[in-house]
Design a protein around this motif. Structure first.
Motif, short mmCIF file in Angstrom:
data_model
loop_
_atom_site.label_atom_id
_atom_site.label_comp_id
_atom_site.label_asym_id
_atom_site.label_seq_id
_atom_site.Cartn_x
_atom_site.Cartn_y
_atom_site.Cartn_z
N MET A 1 0.84 -1.18 0.00
CA MET A 1 0.00 0.00 0.00
C MET A 1 0.89 1.24 0.00
N TYR A 2 0.52 2.20 -0.83
CA TYR A 2 1.24 3.46 -0.90
C TYR A 2 0.41 4.57 -0.26
N LYS A 3 1.05 5.35 0.61
CA LYS A 3 0.43 6.52 1.21
C LYS A 3 1.25 7.73 0.81
N LEU A 4 0.61 8.69 0.17
CA LEU A 4 1.28 9.91 -0.25
C LEU A 4 0.83 11.03 0.67
N TYR A 5 1.79 11.61 1.38
CA TYR A 5 1.52 12.71 2.30
C TYR A 5 1.84 14.03 1.59
N GLY A 6 0.91 14.98 1.67
CA GLY A 6 1.18 16.25 1.02
C GLY A 6 0.03 17.21 1.19
N SER A 7 0.10 18.28 0.43
CA SER A 7 -0.99 19.27 0.44
C SER A 7 -1.48 19.43 -0.99
N THR A 8 -2.74 19.80 -1.12
CA THR A 8 -3.34 19.91 -2.45
C THR A 8 -2.76 21.06 -3.25
N THR A 9 -2.14 22.03 -2.58
CA THR A 9 -1.62 23.20 -3.29
C THR A 9 -0.16 23.06 -3.72
N SER A 10 0.54 22.04 -3.26
CA SER A 10 1.95 21.87 -3.62
C SER A 10 2.09 21.34 -5.05
N PRO A 11 2.88 22.02 -5.90
CA PRO A 11 3.08 21.49 -7.26
C PRO A 11 3.88 20.19 -7.26
N TYR A 12 4.72 20.00 -6.24
CA TYR A 12 5.50 18.77 -6.14
C TYR A 12 4.62 17.58 -5.77
N VAL A 13 3.63 17.82 -4.94
CA VAL A 13 2.68 16.78 -4.57
C VAL A 13 1.74 16.50 -5.73
N SER B 1 14.10 23.66 -10.90
CA SER B 1 14.81 24.90 -10.55
C SER B 1 13.84 26.08 -10.49
N VAL B 2 12.89 26.13 -11.42
CA VAL B 2 11.89 27.20 -11.39
C VAL B 2 10.97 27.00 -10.19
N ASN B 3 10.53 25.77 -9.99
CA ASN B 3 9.68 25.48 -8.83
C ASN B 3 10.35 25.91 -7.53
N ASP B 4 11.61 25.52 -7.36
CA ASP B 4 12.34 25.85 -6.13
C ASP B 4 12.45 27.35 -5.93
N SER C 1 2.11 20.93 -13.87
CA SER C 1 1.91 21.28 -12.46
C SER C 1 2.59 22.60 -12.11
N LEU C 2 3.77 22.82 -12.68
CA LEU C 2 4.48 24.09 -12.46
C LEU C 2 3.69 25.25 -13.05
N ILE C 3 3.31 25.15 -14.32
CA ILE C 3 2.62 26.26 -14.98
C ILE C 3 1.29 26.55 -14.30
#
Length: 195
Positions: free
Chosen positions: A1-13, A96-99, A156-158
């Protein structure tokens, strides 16, 4: 089972949520700046960043940090093809742009005014402008025609730039067209941070 922890607003998530659309997993939406979720987050990623992935197999649990590392881990687990070196370079540009924009966004949320004469802000803006122009050329040359992980990351970035009004994309017509073409995808609409 995979659990992904994050927030809905993060482009990385979001990039992982879109990519995992057809893979069974549980998404744990966190308010990462609130104390209760922050306490949980530190147990999942000591760097206190999202995303974090927990892979549970029986009584064994493996924690993986960072979207790029999580992607590589899942590619190995799911027996998918690895990225080419060109695609790895594309991700480096996107990240790099995201960061840079994440740092600028956090500073603005901390009431720090972006002073274009300060070295930090000059470097970030230079990087963002140069890399977005390069990515625009990549899109024009058809480098993101396939809906694969690098294309998902670019979208996701754009979309995050547009959602947070972080940068003027005027003149980057290929990026704007790419965004518009992919916005109706079901996995994109299902992960829209505006919802």
């Amino acid at each position: 089972m995979y659990k992904l922890y994050g927030s809905t607003t993060s482009p990385y998530v979001r990039r992982l949520r879109i990519w995992l659309a057809n893979t069974q997993h549980e998404f744990i939406n966190m308010q990462i700046f609130e104390s209760e979720d922050r306490t949980i987050l530190i147990t999942k990623n000591p760097a206190l960043k999202v995303p974090a992935l927990e892979h549970i197999e029986g009584d064994k649990s493996t924690l993986i940090y960072d979207s790029r590392v999580i992607y590589r881990y899942l590619v190995e687990q799911l027996n998918y093809a690895s990225l080419s070196w060109e695609q790895e370079n594309q991700l480096t540009l996107i990240d790099s742009v995201n960061d840079s924009l994440v740092q600028m966004f956090l500073l603005s949320k901390s009431d720090v005014i972006a002073d274009t004469e300060k070295l930090f802000f000059k470097l970030q803006k230079e990087r963002v402008n140069n890399v977005l122009a390069e990515l625009n050329e990549h899109v024009e040359r058809g480098k993101f025609n396939s809906w694969n992980y690098p294309a998902i990351c670019l979208f996701s970035l754009i979309d995050w730039i547009e959602f947070r009004s972080l940068h003027n994309l005027k003149g980057l017509s290929a990026l704007l067209d790419f965004h518009q073409e992919n916005a109706p995808r079901i996995e994109v609409t299902a992960t829209d941070p505006r919802m």
